[in-house]
Design an enzyme around this catalytic site. Structure first.
Site, short mmCIF file in Angstrom:
data_model
loop_
_atom_site.label_atom_id
_atom_site.label_comp_id
_atom_site.label_asym_id
_atom_site.label_seq_id
_atom_site.Cartn_x
_atom_site.Cartn_y
_atom_site.Cartn_z
N ARG A 272 15.85 -17.55 -9.89
CA ARG A 272 16.56 -17.96 -11.03
C ARG A 272 17.89 -18.36 -10.44
NH1 ARG A 272 19.50 -15.60 -15.85
NH2 ARG A 272 19.74 -17.38 -17.43
N ARG B 50 28.50 -15.94 -17.08
CA ARG B 50 28.92 -16.38 -15.73
C ARG B 50 29.75 -17.60 -15.60
NH1 ARG B 50 23.60 -15.55 -16.34
NH2 ARG B 50 22.89 -13.49 -15.51
N LYS C 242 29.10 -4.83 -5.94
CA LYS C 242 28.10 -5.37 -5.08
C LYS C 242 28.30 -6.71 -4.63
CE LYS C 242 23.47 -7.26 -5.43
NZ LYS C 242 22.65 -8.01 -6.41
N PRO D 177 25.54 -3.85 1.05
CA PRO D 177 25.87 -3.97 -0.71
C PRO D 177 24.55 -2.92 -1.06
CG PRO D 177 25.65 -5.82 0.64
CD PRO D 177 25.25 -4.98 1.60
N ASP E 86 22.77 -2.15 -4.70
CA ASP E 86 22.44 -1.97 -6.24
C ASP E 86 21.22 -1.16 -6.41
OD1 ASP E 86 20.30 -3.27 -4.71
OD2 ASP E 86 20.26 -5.03 -5.69
#
Length: 405
Positions: free
Chosen positions: A186, A236, A281, A298, A300
């Protein structure tokens, strides 16, 4: 209409540089969620945009092959591409500043400057070396990580050649703002729509249009939020427009982002987090993948699970969500284990945990089973030969009496 290049059609239109699969695997490096602009356009052929140009990359066992396409927008296009390429390379060479205390003596008669035509092949090779950071010897790093970490060592046998890209900071930042509560396929679609709507057209191949990444000025326009909401970006859209506007108004533009390459990790991270839509992140991804902070891991929920499941890392036990403190604790845990290139090592494990690459594990397991079965057969054959072998005939030598004492 132009078509995507294929190496099988002949190597005449291609250029190459020496690079083994153990140092770079295109499918893993370009498909693991570092960059969202590359597509597999043929078997083992990847096409994407880098440095303001469209590239197709493929590889054989010890060679990286590349083909670039000319843009039909010739008016000023060459200057735009040159600026994009120079921006991508910025920071990989010296600053070229004049040393203090050096007095320049002006000659009485200055020679006229001679125009030097840059070698396009050399420029493209420099871009590839810079983008894939090929000067970093990945084999040496894998050996170091494997020696320190048995779990990594078992994964590394399957997932070789995973490199960290050195991306353009603007593209990397705004691409990762799109990643919030999202998945790779996506995100790729969103970044593609962003480029098609706001980026400069570059070329069309097999009915696929390629665009450059939008400039900060294009992203900061007041109409962008509404445009991107219509394209499905949701909340966003506001973050993208406001971050671009803040960088232009408060920080002076893209040079501010480039300048963060020379800043210490935590300073660069904190600076990025002042931007709308940039959490820990996203800031760490930008630091690792475009700002040369190789130690950054990073974190998550996915990486958190890897830390707990495969390393029994106790950071954040009993908590349901990641806090800044837990984020740093997990990063420190892996930095202690893997050293200054911890972010690169993390990308190998992250890659190995993606669903799209699970077939590699299955194929490796099947291959191991076949090899073990073949070894068992060899042992059985040897045992059978020993059991059923005929005894050798014994020859008795008669010794003459005069040799007996």
């Amino acid at each position: 209409m132009s078509q995507h290049a294929l190496l099988s059609a002949g190597t005449k239109a291609w250029r190459s540089l020496a690079c083994s699969r153990s140092e770079l695997r295109l499918d893993l490096t370009l498909g693991c969620g570092q960059s969202f602009r590359w597509r597999e356009t043929g078997d083992g052929h990847w096409t994407g945009v880098m440095g303001g140009r469209v590239w197709t990359l493929t590889q054989t066992d010890d060679t990286l092959w590349y083909h670039t396409y000319n843009s039909p927008n010739t008016t000023g296009g060459g200057d735009v591409r040159k600026r994009r390429a120079d921006a991508l390379l910025q920071g990989s060479k010296g600053s070229g500043k004049r040393s203090k205390g050096v007095i320049e003596v002006k000659e009485e008669e200055e020679e006229e400057p001679v125009a030097v035509t840059p070698d396009p092949d050399r420029k493209e090779e420099e871009l590839l070396n810079d983008y894939f950071q090929l000067k970093v010897k990945l084999g040496d790093l894998y050996r170091d990580w494997g020696a320190a970490d048995p779990h990594f060592n078992s994964i590394a046998k399957i997932f070789t050649g995973v490199r960290m890209l050195r991306q353009d900071p603007t593209e990397c930042l705004f691409s990762f703002i799109c990643t919030s509560n999202n998945h790779i396929s996506r995100i790729q679609g969103m970044v593609e729509r962003l480029c098609q709507s706001l980026g400069t057209p570059l070329c069309q191949l097999d009915q696929t249009s390629y665009h450059d990444f939008p400039s900060l000025h294009a992203l900061a326009d007041n109409s962008v939020e509404a445009c991107l909401r219509d394209l499905g970006f949701g909340y966003r859209a506001r973050f993208l427009q406001q971050s671009a506007r803040q960088i232009l108004d408060s920080h002076g533009g893209p040079h501010w982002l480039q300048g963060l390459r020379s800043a210490p990790y935590l300073q660069a991270r904190d600076a990025l987090r002042t931007l709308p839509g940039v959490g820990p992140k996203v800031a760490d991804c930008v630091c690792l993948m475009s700002l040369e902070k190789a130690c950054v891991v990073p974190v998550d929920t996915h990486v958190w699970q890897i830390a707990k499941r495969d390393y029994s890392c106790a950071a954040g036990n009993g908590q349901k969500s990641l806090t800044d403190k837990v984020h740093l604790q997990i990063g420190d845990f892996f930095r202690q284990l893997w050293g200054p290139y911890a972010g690169w090592a993390h990308s190998v494990l992250f890659c190995s945990d993606l669903k799209k690459f699970q077939k590699l594990k299955e194929t490796h397991s099947l291959k191991q089973e076949e090899e073990e079965e073949e070894e068992k057969k060899k042992v059985k054959i040897k045992v059978h030969d020993v059991i059923n072998c005929k005894p050798r005939s014994l020859s008795v030598e008669i010794v003459p009496d005069h040799f007996v004492e």
